[in-house]
Design a protein around this motif. Structure first.
Motif, short mmCIF file in Angstrom:
data_model
loop_
_atom_site.label_atom_id
_atom_site.label_comp_id
_atom_site.label_asym_id
_atom_site.label_seq_id
_atom_site.Cartn_x
_atom_site.Cartn_y
_atom_site.Cartn_z
N MET A 112 0.84 -1.18 0.00
CA MET A 112 0.00 0.00 0.00
C MET A 112 0.88 1.24 0.00
SD MET A 112 -3.12 -0.91 2.60
CE MET A 112 -2.12 -1.78 3.81
N ASP A 113 0.52 2.20 -0.83
CA ASP A 113 1.25 3.46 -0.87
C ASP A 113 0.80 4.35 0.28
OD1 ASP A 113 2.44 2.59 -3.19
OD2 ASP A 113 1.00 3.59 -4.49
N GLY A 114 1.74 5.03 0.93
CA GLY A 114 1.40 5.95 2.02
C GLY A 114 1.06 5.21 3.29
N ALA A 115 1.28 5.87 4.41
CA ALA A 115 1.00 5.27 5.71
C ALA A 115 -0.51 5.17 5.92
CB ALA A 115 1.63 6.10 6.82
N ILE A 116 -0.93 4.01 6.39
CA ILE A 116 -2.35 3.76 6.66
C ILE A 116 -2.53 3.75 8.18
CG2 ILE A 116 -4.28 2.16 6.36
CD1 ILE A 116 -3.25 3.21 3.70
N THR A 117 -3.56 4.44 8.64
CA THR A 117 -3.92 4.40 10.06
C THR A 117 -5.35 3.90 10.16
OG1 THR A 117 -4.66 6.71 10.04
CG2 THR A 117 -2.36 6.30 10.69
N PHE A 118 -5.70 3.41 11.34
CA PHE A 118 -7.02 2.82 11.56
C PHE A 118 -7.63 3.41 12.81
CE2 PHE A 118 -4.30 -0.16 9.35
CZ PHE A 118 -5.08 -0.57 8.29
N HIS A 119 -8.94 3.65 12.76
CA HIS A 119 -9.64 4.21 13.91
C HIS A 119 -11.05 3.63 13.98
CE1 HIS A 119 -6.55 7.22 14.58
NE2 HIS A 119 -6.51 7.37 13.28
N PRO A 120 -11.51 3.29 15.19
CA PRO A 120 -12.91 2.88 15.34
C PRO A 120 -13.83 4.03 14.91
CG PRO A 120 -11.65 2.33 17.31
CD PRO A 120 -10.77 3.21 16.44
N LEU A 121 -15.00 3.68 14.38
CA LEU A 121 -15.97 4.68 13.96
C LEU A 121 -16.70 5.21 15.20
CD1 LEU A 121 -17.52 6.31 11.87
CD2 LEU A 121 -19.06 4.34 11.61
N THR A 122 -16.37 6.42 15.58
CA THR A 122 -16.99 7.11 16.70
C THR A 122 -17.74 8.32 16.12
OG1 THR A 122 -14.91 8.29 16.99
CG2 THR A 122 -15.29 6.36 18.41
N PRO A 123 -18.63 8.94 16.91
CA PRO A 123 -19.41 10.06 16.38
C PRO A 123 -18.56 11.16 15.74
CG PRO A 123 -20.35 9.36 18.46
CD PRO A 123 -19.06 8.59 18.28
N ASP A 124 -17.39 11.44 16.30
CA ASP A 124 -16.55 12.49 15.74
C ASP A 124 -15.93 12.11 14.39
OD1 ASP A 124 -15.05 10.64 17.41
OD2 ASP A 124 -13.31 11.95 17.13
N ARG A 125 -16.03 10.86 13.99
CA ARG A 125 -15.49 10.40 12.70
C ARG A 125 -16.60 10.08 11.69
NH1 ARG A 125 -10.13 9.67 12.74
NH2 ARG A 125 -9.14 9.62 14.78
N PHE A 126 -17.86 10.32 12.06
CA PHE A 126 -18.96 9.97 11.16
C PHE A 126 -18.88 10.73 9.84
CE2 PHE A 126 -23.22 9.34 9.54
CZ PHE A 126 -23.41 7.99 9.78
N ALA A 127 -18.47 11.98 9.87
CA ALA A 127 -18.33 12.76 8.63
C ALA A 127 -17.31 12.12 7.69
CB ALA A 127 -17.94 14.20 8.94
N ASP A 128 -16.30 11.46 8.24
CA ASP A 128 -15.32 10.76 7.41
C ASP A 128 -15.97 9.58 6.70
OD1 ASP A 128 -13.46 12.56 8.41
OD2 ASP A 128 -12.65 11.15 9.88
N LEU A 129 -16.84 8.87 7.41
CA LEU A 129 -17.57 7.76 6.78
C LEU A 129 -18.51 8.29 5.70
CD1 LEU A 129 -18.10 4.62 6.94
CD2 LEU A 129 -20.12 5.24 8.26
N GLU A 130 -19.18 9.39 5.99
CA GLU A 130 -20.06 9.99 4.98
C GLU A 130 -19.29 10.34 3.72
OE1 GLU A 130 -23.66 12.34 7.03
OE2 GLU A 130 -21.67 13.04 7.67
N SER A 131 -18.11 10.88 3.89
CA SER A 131 -17.26 11.23 2.75
C SER A 131 -16.87 9.98 1.96
CB SER A 131 -16.00 11.90 3.28
OG SER A 131 -15.71 13.03 2.59
N LEU A 132 -16.46 8.94 2.68
CA LEU A 132 -16.08 7.69 2.03
C LEU A 132 -17.26 7.07 1.30
CD1 LEU A 132 -14.07 5.33 1.55
CD2 LEU A 132 -14.84 4.39 3.74
N PHE A 133 -18.39 6.96 1.97
CA PHE A 133 -19.57 6.35 1.36
C PHE A 133 -20.12 7.20 0.22
CE2 PHE A 133 -21.25 3.18 4.78
CZ PHE A 133 -20.06 2.50 4.73
#
Length: 191
Positions: free
Chosen positions: A1-22
């Motif tokens: 994989m190119d670039g560093a990958i990080t992982f985070h549980p989906l919490t309310p403060d990250r919901f906008a990130d999921l919306e962007s992805l979806f």
């Protein structure tokens, strides 16, 4: 994989990130990873916006229902991992039902959905997300994690791989429990 990958549980403060992805796929904009959570009646009565709000409520209630993968600060992948009790339709599906039938649905978790942004596919991200999901489930007390991935016999379309790809999960340490069809198997990971 190119670039560093990080992982985070989906919490309310990250919901906008999921919306962007979806937002990058019509399929995810319609489903919002509630297909396995809702009854047929609930699913048929709803639409993408209803399902998004159902998932938002689930995220708000906690615990996190899955893991997001990030590269350069942007969400590029998602895996839903929860106790089997949270995904009743998954438990009734011929390809995914628990074996044995009396499995403790709170102690055994399920990986039921993946979504990888198009430019992140084919780079090992599904395997990495699977490993992170299993580690997360183990920290939450899961005795095992199960999945019912597809074994492709032709090039995949997005809809084919949303349950996972068997070879990617096997690379993450899953083993065969039972072959359910020519293309689907129940796999299990144990901490």
């Amino acid at each position: 994989m190119d670039g560093a990958i990080t992982f985070h549980p989906l919490t309310p403060d990250r919901f906008a990130d999921l919306e962007s992805l979806f937002g990058t796929s019509a399929t995810t904009r319609n489903c919002w990873c509630v297909y396995w959570r809702q009854t047929w009646k609930e699913w048929n009565a709803g639409c993408g916006d209803d399902r998004r709000e159902a998932l938002r409520a689930r995220v708000g209630a906690g615990p996190p229902p899955g893991i997001l993968a990030y590269r350069d600060g942007e969400a590029i992948g998602w895996v839903q991992v929860t106790p089997r009790a949270d995904v009743p339709r998954f438990n009734r599906a011929r390809s995914a039902k628990p074996s044995p039938a009396e499995t403790d649905l709170d102690a055994v978790w399920a990986i039921s959905c993946f979504f990888l942004r198009k430019d992140a596919r084919g780079q090992g991200l599904m395997t990495a997300l699977t490993r992170e999901a299993c580690a997360f489930a183990a920290r939450q007390g899961a005795q095992a994690v199960e999945a019912a991935p597809v074994t492709p016999h032709r090039p995949l379309t997005w809809d084919d791989g949303y349950v996972g790809i068997a070879s990617a999960l096997e690379r993450a340490g899953f083993t065969l429990v039972e072959k359910r069809s020519e293309r689907r198997s129940l796999l299990r990971w144990v901490p």
